[in-house]
Each structure stands twice: as structure tokens, then as C-alpha cells.
Design a protein around this motif. Structure first.
Motif, mmCIF file in Angstrom:
data_model
loop_
_atom_site.group_PDB
_atom_site.id
_atom_site.type_symbol
_atom_site.label_atom_id
_atom_site.label_comp_id
_atom_site.label_asym_id
_atom_site.label_seq_id
_atom_site.Cartn_x
_atom_site.Cartn_y
_atom_site.Cartn_z
ATOM 1 N N GLU A 64 7.960 -7.320 2.817
ATOM 2 C CA GLU A 64 7.216 -8.069 3.834
ATOM 3 C C GLU A 64 6.265 -9.053 3.156
ATOM 4 O O GLU A 64 5.463 -8.658 2.310
ATOM 5 C CB GLU A 64 6.421 -7.130 4.738
ATOM 6 C CG GLU A 64 7.278 -6.308 5.668
ATOM 7 C CD GLU A 64 6.431 -5.511 6.654
ATOM 8 O OE1 GLU A 64 5.434 -6.055 7.167
ATOM 9 O OE2 GLU A 64 6.774 -4.335 6.892
ATOM 10 N N ASN A 82 1.610 -4.485 5.281
ATOM 11 C CA ASN A 82 2.841 -4.317 6.060
ATOM 12 C C ASN A 82 2.527 -3.938 7.501
ATOM 13 O O ASN A 82 1.481 -3.357 7.806
ATOM 14 C CB ASN A 82 3.810 -3.343 5.387
ATOM 15 C CG ASN A 82 3.384 -1.896 5.476
ATOM 16 O OD1 ASN A 82 3.152 -1.356 6.553
ATOM 17 N ND2 ASN A 82 3.289 -1.231 4.325
ATOM 18 N N ALA A 110 3.649 -1.789 9.621
ATOM 19 C CA ALA A 110 3.477 -0.384 9.996
ATOM 20 C C ALA A 110 2.076 0.106 9.662
ATOM 21 O O ALA A 110 1.469 0.870 10.421
ATOM 22 C CB ALA A 110 4.529 0.480 9.308
ATOM 23 N N MET A 150 7.247 4.130 12.928
ATOM 24 C CA MET A 150 7.385 2.670 12.885
ATOM 25 C C MET A 150 7.692 2.194 11.475
ATOM 26 O O MET A 150 8.521 1.304 11.266
ATOM 27 C CB MET A 150 6.103 2.019 13.394
ATOM 28 C CG MET A 150 6.104 0.503 13.347
ATOM 29 S SD MET A 150 4.535 -0.183 13.917
ATOM 30 C CE MET A 150 4.807 -1.931 13.595
ATOM 31 N N SER A 151 7.027 2.788 10.490
ATOM 32 C CA SER A 151 7.253 2.410 9.096
ATOM 33 C C SER A 151 8.689 2.694 8.680
ATOM 34 O O SER A 151 9.347 1.864 8.041
ATOM 35 C CB SER A 151 6.274 3.159 8.185
ATOM 36 O OG SER A 151 6.467 2.816 6.840
ATOM 37 N N SER A 168 10.982 0.102 10.642
ATOM 38 C CA SER A 168 10.894 -1.281 10.172
ATOM 39 C C SER A 168 11.454 -1.410 8.759
ATOM 40 O O SER A 168 12.094 -2.408 8.423
ATOM 41 C CB SER A 168 9.445 -1.775 10.237
ATOM 42 O OG SER A 168 8.604 -0.999 9.410
ATOM 43 N N VAL A 176 7.495 -9.621 9.536
ATOM 44 C CA VAL A 176 7.601 -8.932 10.824
ATOM 45 C C VAL A 176 6.865 -9.806 11.823
ATOM 46 O O VAL A 176 5.640 -9.919 11.788
ATOM 47 C CB VAL A 176 6.978 -7.523 10.763
ATOM 48 C CG1 VAL A 176 6.985 -6.892 12.150
ATOM 49 C CG2 VAL A 176 7.744 -6.643 9.778
ATOM 50 N N GLY A 221 6.923 -6.764 17.344
ATOM 51 C CA GLY A 221 7.561 -5.470 17.531
ATOM 52 C C GLY A 221 6.969 -4.757 18.723
ATOM 53 O O GLY A 221 5.784 -4.903 19.031
ATOM 54 N N CYS A 276 15.831 -0.369 17.209
ATOM 55 C CA CYS A 276 15.715 0.772 16.302
ATOM 56 C C CYS A 276 15.336 2.022 17.088
ATOM 57 O O CYS A 276 14.687 1.934 18.129
ATOM 58 C CB CYS A 276 14.651 0.503 15.235
ATOM 59 S SG CYS A 276 14.795 -1.095 14.396
ATOM 60 N N LEU A 289 12.376 -5.037 17.372
ATOM 61 C CA LEU A 289 11.730 -5.658 16.227
ATOM 62 C C LEU A 289 12.363 -7.014 15.928
ATOM 63 O O LEU A 289 13.579 -7.169 15.995
ATOM 64 C CB LEU A 289 11.897 -4.732 15.009
ATOM 65 C CG LEU A 289 11.200 -5.086 13.708
ATOM 66 C CD1 LEU A 289 9.687 -4.957 13.855
ATOM 67 C CD2 LEU A 289 11.694 -4.164 12.593
ATOM 68 N N LEU A 310 12.486 -9.735 12.842
ATOM 69 C CA LEU A 310 12.185 -10.046 11.449
ATOM 70 C C LEU A 310 12.577 -11.487 11.183
ATOM 71 O O LEU A 310 13.677 -11.920 11.547
ATOM 72 C CB LEU A 310 12.956 -9.116 10.507
ATOM 73 C CG LEU A 310 12.739 -7.615 10.664
ATOM 74 C CD1 LEU A 310 13.535 -6.856 9.613
ATOM 75 C CD2 LEU A 310 11.263 -7.263 10.580
#
Length: 346
Positions: free
Chosen positions: A89, A94, A96, A267-268, A271, A291, A294, A326, A340, A342
């Protein structure tokens, strides 16, 4: 939004005008509420961790905020650490980890306007994240500034509107979180089956307190690392992986005697899995991305001892933006889903 026209929320030591840094997305999100507009506002005394722990149920190391100050009715500011590497990222932190810290800050803000006194569990059930900074930025080398304002809409639900900015005041991310709010007694009744004695060994069989091994254990922070996914399997534009069985250590600080996987860790994992799939699909193992937005919906809790399956599916591409759906589940029981976007930079 209530009478939020003149909020006292401010970023200390912020040079210049925040309006020069604000993006159109920021203006749309906050409307008439300008969280950094009154830079000269006097802040209240700092809230200590014991004061906050008397209101919320997360603990360190999952709780890592510092300098939490009340600046209005249900309004807080705090310094936010950057504990993880952003990895692929291209942001100062990040997404998350943004979700983790801002959701906690939002729960602290909600605790200030909770009509009922005492300790409560603030269970994030829905969160909406948006990137506010343009283009790639390097990893932050100093704490970031978080702000939150919360309100209760019903007796057992609360919403927090939060913002993350650089120490200099540049908006980075916004996060809106909806919580289910349970008293400590209600939580214990509902989740008594998930209670675990985290001290498996009797004290007498362990080294005495104050030994090097004891201090090493105290320093351990599993939230400094990305979730350990394994067993990746790709099927076209879908990628799956698993995590677990979950250890109580992975849930450290969330919650005492009832270790459950935080939504931010879910979430981490999701993603990160979507980012891995993106790199595979574009054929560039070193591709970087942002990101951009989301939306997360929590459906149930994943408890220590369970194994979580993660999945990411690319739904579409528009220019550099890749949309993913996801999900995370435990033996067919849905834990959470995330939509999400990206933005690929390569």
C-alpha cells in the motif's frame, strides 16, 4: 449530525489553513462540520488509559492511542501510531490499521455520550473507509492525528465519524463506524460460551514476575504484524486462504477473557488477500496500490480456537481501479464481508 456547525475539534500545531489541503471528498464527508477549522481551541485535560478502560473493553496492545483529549460533546482527538509496515500500500499507514485505531477512537468518543454509565462493549458492525490523500505517499515516520465525533441514534447503537490526518494536518483517511453497544453484563451473558482462561498454567509453574521472560511476554504485540494467512488457492479471479486455528495471542487486548478476532484484523486479512490477488492478476509481484475505499460489514465473531477462511474475488476493473468482493467465514458461518476498491499504480 446535530448542531455541528462550529465544532471545537482541532489539530494542535497545525500550520496554515486546513482548507487548503481539504479534498472534495473531505468536504462532502464532513459537510458543515470542519473538524480542524478552530486550531486555537483550548483542549481539555488528557484522558488516561484507566479512565478510558473504565468505559470501553479493548485493552493494550490492541489499544495503542495516546494523548486522547476531549474537545467537545462526544468529540475527541488522539495521536495514532503507525505500528505495521504499509507493505504494497502506497500510503503513510495501511488501511486496515487505520480501521483499527479509528474504530477504537470512535468507541471512546461514543462512550462519552453513552446515556448509561459504566463499561460497555462497542462491537463494530459496519464501517465505511475512504482515502482522502492523492497519489502515493511514503510511510509515516511520526504519529498521525485522529479525530472522532460520536452520537447515539438508538439505545444500543452508536455511530462515529472519524478522520485521520498527518501531524501537519493533511487529511489521509475518513472512517464512519456503526456499533452495537452492550453493557459488560449483557456481553458476558451472550458470550459466556466463548470465555477462556488465558492463564492456562498456574502461577506457581511459571517464572516469577519481573524475570526477563516475563518482560519479553509483556512486550509482545501481535498487532504489529499482518495476519498470518496460509494455504493460498487461486481459481481464476478468486483467491482463498485460511488463518488459524486462531490463538488467543492473536486476539490480545480484544477482549479480556473472551478473545475474539477484531474486525480490523479481518479487514487486514481481506485487504491483504485482495492485494495479493491484484498483483497476480496484473502479473507484477511488486506492484503497489492504494486502498481507495472500502465498506465492511461484520456478521458474527470469530473466537480463539476457530479457523477462518478468507476469500477475495475481483468483480470488475475501471481504468486503474479494481473492485473486489471479499468475505471471511468459519465453517460456513459468515464472519464478515468487504467491498474494496484498489487503485493499481503500476
Amino acid at each position: 449530525m446535530g448542531n455541528a456547525y462550529e465544532s471545537s475539534l482541532a489539530v494542535p500545531e497545525s500550520p496554515g489553513s486546513i482548507s487548503a489541503l481539504a479534498t472534495p471528498a473531505l468536504a462532502t464527508l464532513w459537510g458543515d462540520w470542519r473538524p480542524f477549522a478552530m486550531a486555537g481551541a483550548r483542549l481539555h485535560e488528557e484522558l488516561s488509559r484507566p479512565e478510558l478502560y473504565a468505559r470501553i473493553c479493548v485493552r493494550d496492545p490492541y489499544f495503542a492511542l495516546s494523548g486522547v483529549r476531549v474537545v467537545g460533546d462526544g468529540e475527541l482527538t488522539a495521536w495514532v501510531p503507525v505500528e505495521q509496515e504499509p507493505g504494497a500500500e502506497a500510503s503513510p499507514i495501511n488501511a486496515a490499521e487505520v480501521g483499527r485505531h479509528l474504530a477504537i477512537l470512535g468507541s471512546c468518543a461514543a462512550s462519552l455520550v453513552n446515556p448509561k454509565e459504566g463499561q460497555h462493549y462497542y462491537l463494530a458492525r459496519r464501517a465505511r473507509l475512504e482515502r482522502l490523500h492523492e497519489g502515493p505517499l511514503p510511510r509515516a515516520t511520526e504519529p498521525l492525528r485522529g479525530t472522532a465525533r460520536a452520537e447515539f441514534r438508538e439505545r444500543r447503537t452508536a455511530t462515529a465519524h472519524t478522520l485521520l490526518a498527518s501531524a501537519q494536518g493533511q487529511p489521509l483517511f475518513s472512517l464512519e463506524v456503526d456499533y452495537n453497544v452492550l453493557s459488560a453484563a449483557a456481553f458476558l451473558r451472550l458470550f459466556q460460551g466463548a470465555r477462556q482462561d488465558l492463564r492456562r498454567e498456574p502461577r506457581a509453574e511459571r517464572e516469577p514476575r519481573g524475570t526477563p521472560a516475563d518482560f519479553t511476554a509483556l512486550r509482545q504485540n501481535p498487532h504489529r504484524r499482518s495476519p498470518p494467512l496460509h494455504g493460498h488457492e487461486r481459481d481464476g479471479e478468486c483467491l482463498r486462504a485460511t488463518m488459524g486455528p486462531l490463538s488467543a495471542e492473536l486476539c490480545k487486548g480484544h477482549f479480556a477473557m473472551h478473545p475474539v478476532l477484531p474486525v480490523a484484523v479481518v479487514m487486514s486479512g481481506l485487504s491483504g488477500l485482495a492485494g495479493t490477488l491484484l498483483r497476480q492478476l496484473v502479473g507484477n509481484a511488486s506492484a503497489r496500490y492504494l486502498v481507495s475505499r472500502g465498506e465492511v460489514r461484520a456478521e458474527s465473531l470469530a473466537h480463539a480456537g476457530e479457523t477462518v477462511t478468507f476469500g477475495a474475488h475481483r468483480q470488475g476493473v475501471a481504468g486503474r481501479d479494481h473492485r473486489f468482493y471479499c468475505w471471511a467465514s468459519v465453517e460456513g458461518r459468515l464472519v464478515g464481508v468487504m467491498e474494496l476498491t484498489l487503485t493499481c499504480l503500476e
